[in-house]
Enzyme design. Structure first.
Site, mmCIF file in Angstrom:
data_model
loop_
_atom_site.group_PDB
_atom_site.id
_atom_site.type_symbol
_atom_site.label_atom_id
_atom_site.label_comp_id
_atom_site.label_asym_id
_atom_site.label_seq_id
_atom_site.Cartn_x
_atom_site.Cartn_y
_atom_site.Cartn_z
ATOM 1 N N SER A 136 21.469 -40.736 0.066
ATOM 2 C CA SER A 136 21.195 -41.838 -0.852
ATOM 3 C C SER A 136 20.423 -42.943 -0.148
ATOM 4 C CB SER A 136 22.541 -42.380 -1.333
ATOM 5 O OG SER A 136 22.387 -43.634 -1.921
ATOM 6 N N TYR A 160 31.775 -45.712 0.386
ATOM 7 C CA TYR A 160 30.892 -44.681 -0.179
ATOM 8 C C TYR A 160 29.606 -44.580 0.651
ATOM 9 C CZ TYR A 160 27.029 -42.890 -2.895
ATOM 10 O OH TYR A 160 25.900 -42.199 -3.266
ATOM 11 N N LYS A 193 27.892 -41.476 3.294
ATOM 12 C CA LYS A 193 26.538 -40.889 3.302
ATOM 13 C C LYS A 193 25.928 -41.021 4.705
ATOM 14 C CE LYS A 193 26.469 -39.374 -0.865
ATOM 15 N NZ LYS A 193 26.579 -37.927 -1.101
#
Ligand code: UD1
Length: 344
Positions: A126, A151, A155
């Site tokens: 992302s 989160y 990644k």
């Protein structure tokens, strides 16, 4: 043609990717635990492509079940790993859930690859890994800033785990795809975004407000250092994004990669503000979206958009759809959902 494992293949980006993979002849096995997805999506995929992909209801965190799955489908040649939790706010409240779901599943897959003689791995990353970039548009070589949420951290750490593992095993290759903001739905309106409960992301909130499910949209922040004060993002049609995965898989299977781990930005190269998105949506659909300007959402970055030229040049891929067409597809999908709800 080759068999591809798609984890999270019932989800939003996953399902659109399965369709594009099947369209060019790949055989797909989906693993999904349905934690944030609906099994009916399989019908949608089948309606579009005429093929019902193999499906296993398994959590990638469950090593033994994944091992058995690989035994059953013993000729998988590449993995596209979408399965992950993705709500930024929830990750702040439940960090361990995110580290477990997103990292244990990744480690399991990487561990099972050599056992089942699979060398090729495509990973959903992302633009969140860049945080607020110093230079825009952001290129793949921009520094990785400290993550703003668990989160985002999953990644960043996920990318590091992949790099370390791939470089430690000379047979492995990986392509890491850094998504900007996927929106829109398949042109058939058979599949699209299916948020669980109150949507976190902008577009489902816009379409649900437009159709009257929600009173008004909250625009988070009106005093950012942007021309109209709202945040800027690079919104990309989910089908364009899905097509990039097909090209990535073909590249990796045909040994066309230039290094054992390649990283690509997948965006349009165009930044649009929240207010611009609302305005274009209203223009193309003729439907008003009542909104209120409210305070900033914690953890939001001010502005980010991609420099997609590396993906454009190396993959021969480009985000083709206009934002107008993309927003229209999101609206058609929302209307279709409303009709289905009425029929039930
Ligand atoms: C975030 C993550 C992204 C992740 C995605 C998954 C960051 C920086 N980005 O994207 O990596 O893949 O979630 O869900 O962590 N907005 C409103 N009102 C709303 C909803 C959103 O104004 O009701 C605004 C947000 O403030 C933001 C823009 O719309 O400016 C897009 O928000 P959203 O769709 O949630 O995506 P990101 O936060 O950009």
């Amino acid at each position: 043609m080759a068999k591809i494992l798609v984890t999270g293949g019932i989800g939003y980006i996953g399902s659109h990717t399965v369709v594009e993979l099947q369209k060019v002849g790949f055989e797909v096995v989906i693993v999904d635990n349905l934690s944030n997805s609906n099994i009916d999506v399989l019908n949608g995929i089948e309606k579009i492509t005429g093929i019902r992909p193999a499906f296993e209801n398994i959590d990638c965190v469950d090593y033994l079940s994944m091992d058995r799955m690989f035994e059953k489908y013993n000729d998988i040649e590449a993995i596209i790993h979408f399965a992950a939790s993705k709500a930024v706010g929830e990750s702040v409240e439940k960090p361990l859930l995110y580290y477990r779901n997103n990292l244990v599943s990744l480690i399991n897959l990487l561990q099972l690859m050599p056992i089942h003689k699979i060398n090729n791995f495509v990973f959903s990353s992302s633009c969140t890994v860049y945080g607020q970039p110093d230079i825009l548009p952001v290129t793949e070589s921009a520094p990785i800033k400290p993550a703003l949420s668990p989160y985002g951290n999953t990644k960043q750490i996920g990318e590091e785990i992949i790099r370390d593992t791939i470089y430690a095993n000379p047979c492995y290759q990986s392509i890491i795809l850094r998504y900007f903001n996927p929106i829109g739905a398949h042109s058939s309106a058979e599949i699209g975004e299916l948020p669980n409960g109150v949507p976190n992301n902008l577009l489902p909130f816009v379409t649900q407000t437009a159709i009257g499910l929600r009173k008004h949209l909250q625009v988070f922040g009106s005093n950012y250092n942007t021309p109209d004060g709202s945040c800027i993002r690079d919104y990309i049609h989910v089908v364009d994004l899905a097509k990039a995965h097909v090209i990535a898989v073909q590249r990796i299977l045909n040994h066309k990669t230039k290094s054992r781990v390649e990283t690509f930005n997948l965006g349009t190269g165009r930044g649009l503000s929240v207010l611009e998105i609302i305005e274009i949506f209203e223009e193309v659909t003729g439907v008003k979206v009542p909104y209120r300007l409210v305070g900033r959402r914690e953890g939001d970055i001010e502005k980010v958009w991609a420099d997609p030229s590396y993906a454009n040049n190396e993959l021969g891929w480009i985000a083709n759809e206009t934002v107008e067409e993309t927003l229209r597809s999101a609206w058609v999908w929302e209307q279709n959902l409303a009709q289905r709800a009425k029929a039930e």
